[in-house]
Design a protein around this motif. Structure first.
Motif, PDB file in Angstrom:
ATOM      1  N   GLN A  12      21.166  67.488  58.677  1.00  0.00           N
ATOM      2  CA  GLN A  12      21.830  66.350  59.322  1.00  0.00           C
ATOM      3  C   GLN A  12      21.772  66.481  60.841  1.00  0.00           C
ATOM      4  OE1 GLN A  12      23.175  63.591  57.652  1.00  0.00           O
ATOM      5  NE2 GLN A  12      23.006  62.815  59.730  1.00  0.00           N
ATOM      6  N   GLN A  13      21.900  67.708  61.354  1.00  0.00           N
ATOM      7  CA  GLN A  13      21.800  67.940  62.799  1.00  0.00           C
ATOM      8  C   GLN A  13      20.417  67.524  63.303  1.00  0.00           C
ATOM      9  OE1 GLN A  13      22.888  71.967  63.907  1.00  0.00           O
ATOM     10  NE2 GLN A  13      24.523  72.012  62.393  1.00  0.00           N
ATOM     11  N   VAL A  14      19.374  67.900  62.562  1.00  0.00           N
ATOM     12  CA  VAL A  14      17.996  67.567  62.945  1.00  0.00           C
ATOM     13  C   VAL A  14      17.790  66.057  62.902  1.00  0.00           C
ATOM     14  CG1 VAL A  14      15.572  67.780  62.245  1.00  0.00           C
ATOM     15  CG2 VAL A  14      17.043  69.805  62.296  1.00  0.00           C
ATOM     16  N   THR A  15      18.286  65.405  61.857  1.00  0.00           N
ATOM     17  CA  THR A  15      18.165  63.952  61.738  1.00  0.00           C
ATOM     18  C   THR A  15      18.872  63.254  62.893  1.00  0.00           C
ATOM     19  OG1 THR A  15      18.006  64.073  59.341  1.00  0.00           O
ATOM     20  CG2 THR A  15      18.677  61.961  60.278  1.00  0.00           C
ATOM     21  N   ASP A  16      20.098  63.680  63.184  1.00  0.00           N
ATOM     22  CA  ASP A  16      20.864  63.070  64.271  1.00  0.00           C
ATOM     23  C   ASP A  16      20.156  63.215  65.616  1.00  0.00           C
ATOM     24  OD1 ASP A  16      22.787  62.404  62.389  1.00  0.00           O
ATOM     25  OD2 ASP A  16      24.195  63.980  62.998  1.00  0.00           O
ATOM     26  N   PHE A  17      19.628  64.417  65.883  1.00  0.00           N
ATOM     27  CA  PHE A  17      18.919  64.639  67.138  1.00  0.00           C
ATOM     28  C   PHE A  17      17.673  63.756  67.208  1.00  0.00           C
ATOM     29  CE2 PHE A  17      15.562  66.855  69.549  1.00  0.00           C
ATOM     30  CZ  PHE A  17      16.115  66.742  70.812  1.00  0.00           C
ATOM     31  N   LEU A  19      17.092  60.897  65.797  1.00  0.00           N
ATOM     32  CA  LEU A  19      17.477  59.506  66.027  1.00  0.00           C
ATOM     33  C   LEU A  19      17.910  59.277  67.471  1.00  0.00           C
ATOM     34  CD1 LEU A  19      19.389  58.773  62.707  1.00  0.00           C
ATOM     35  CD2 LEU A  19      17.164  57.861  63.413  1.00  0.00           C
ATOM     36  N   ARG A  20      18.694  60.208  68.028  1.00  0.00           N
ATOM     37  CA  ARG A  20      19.108  60.075  69.436  1.00  0.00           C
ATOM     38  C   ARG A  20      17.895  60.126  70.355  1.00  0.00           C
ATOM     39  NH1 ARG A  20      22.804  64.042  68.063  1.00  0.00           N
ATOM     40  NH2 ARG A  20      21.801  65.498  69.487  1.00  0.00           N
ATOM     41  N   LEU A  21      16.992  61.071  70.100  1.00  0.00           N
ATOM     42  CA  LEU A  21      15.787  61.212  70.914  1.00  0.00           C
ATOM     43  C   LEU A  21      14.952  59.938  70.859  1.00  0.00           C
ATOM     44  CD1 LEU A  21      13.840  62.971  72.596  1.00  0.00           C
ATOM     45  CD2 LEU A  21      12.840  63.723  70.427  1.00  0.00           C
ATOM     46  N   SER A  22      14.736  59.412  69.664  1.00  0.00           N
ATOM     47  CA  SER A  22      13.944  58.188  69.509  1.00  0.00           C
ATOM     48  C   SER A  22      14.579  57.030  70.266  1.00  0.00           C
ATOM     49  CB  SER A  22      13.814  57.816  68.030  1.00  0.00           C
ATOM     50  OG  SER A  22      13.108  58.809  67.338  1.00  0.00           O
ATOM     51  N   ARG A  23      15.876  56.882  70.129  1.00  0.00           N
ATOM     52  CA  ARG A  23      16.594  55.788  70.784  1.00  0.00           C
ATOM     53  C   ARG A  23      16.423  55.854  72.303  1.00  0.00           C
ATOM     54  NH1 ARG A  23      21.488  56.805  68.730  1.00  0.00           N
ATOM     55  NH2 ARG A  23      20.815  56.062  66.719  1.00  0.00           N
ATOM     56  N   VAL A  24      16.633  57.038  72.867  1.00  0.00           N
ATOM     57  CA  VAL A  24      16.539  57.195  74.325  1.00  0.00           C
ATOM     58  C   VAL A  24      15.094  57.039  74.804  1.00  0.00           C
ATOM     59  CG1 VAL A  24      16.780  58.872  76.200  1.00  0.00           C
ATOM     60  CG2 VAL A  24      18.599  58.608  74.529  1.00  0.00           C
ATOM     61  N   LEU A  39      10.285  65.279  65.015  1.00  0.00           N
ATOM     62  CA  LEU A  39      10.274  66.575  64.330  1.00  0.00           C
ATOM     63  C   LEU A  39       9.510  67.609  65.149  1.00  0.00           C
ATOM     64  CD1 LEU A  39      11.127  68.263  61.951  1.00  0.00           C
ATOM     65  CD2 LEU A  39       9.080  67.512  60.747  1.00  0.00           C
ATOM     66  N   GLY A  40       8.427  67.205  65.791  1.00  0.00           N
ATOM     67  CA  GLY A  40       7.669  68.118  66.645  1.00  0.00           C
ATOM     68  C   GLY A  40       8.492  68.600  67.825  1.00  0.00           C
ATOM     69  N   VAL A  41       9.200  67.675  68.461  1.00  0.00           N
ATOM     70  CA  VAL A  41      10.055  68.026  69.596  1.00  0.00           C
ATOM     71  C   VAL A  41      11.187  68.940  69.124  1.00  0.00           C
ATOM     72  CG1 VAL A  41      11.638  67.105  71.333  1.00  0.00           C
ATOM     73  CG2 VAL A  41       9.504  65.904  70.848  1.00  0.00           C
ATOM     74  N   THR A  42      11.782  68.592  67.990  1.00  0.00           N
ATOM     75  CA  THR A  42      12.875  69.398  67.438  1.00  0.00           C
ATOM     76  C   THR A  42      12.400  70.811  67.123  1.00  0.00           C
ATOM     77  OG1 THR A  42      13.883  67.410  66.501  1.00  0.00           O
ATOM     78  CG2 THR A  42      14.605  69.523  65.607  1.00  0.00           C
ATOM     79  N   SER A  43      11.239  70.934  66.504  1.00  0.00           N
ATOM     80  CA  SER A  43      10.697  72.250  66.158  1.00  0.00           C
ATOM     81  C   SER A  43      10.512  73.115  67.396  1.00  0.00           C
ATOM     82  CB  SER A  43       9.360  72.105  65.433  1.00  0.00           C
ATOM     83  OG  SER A  43       9.517  71.399  64.244  1.00  0.00           O
TER      84      SER A  43
END
Length: 70
Positions: A12-17, A19-24, A39-43
């Protein structure tokens, strides 16, 4: 739901991040086509978090909302 009460699952933390990243990231582009791989940025940021400690790690946790410590 399973898990420890009060703790947000890493998925859920990864999903939330993501979504926030995409929005911004896409907000500034307006009505144009764009490609973004949250997912690449998160990784990359999670790997960086694993390689750091102290204030740097805390700042990454606060920014991403992801804690690799669980």
């Amino acid at each position: 739901a399973s898990g420890t009460p009060g703790r947000v699952p890493v998925s859920q933390q990864v999903t939330d991040f993501g979504l926030r990243l995409s929005r911004v990231a896409l907000e500034a582009r307006g009505d144009t086509n764009a490609v973004l791989a949250p997912l690449g940025v998160t990784s990359l940021l999670v790997a960086l978090q694993a390689a750091t400690g102290g204030d740097s790690r805390r700042q990454l946790e606060e920014t991403t909302g992801i804690s690799i410590d669980g």
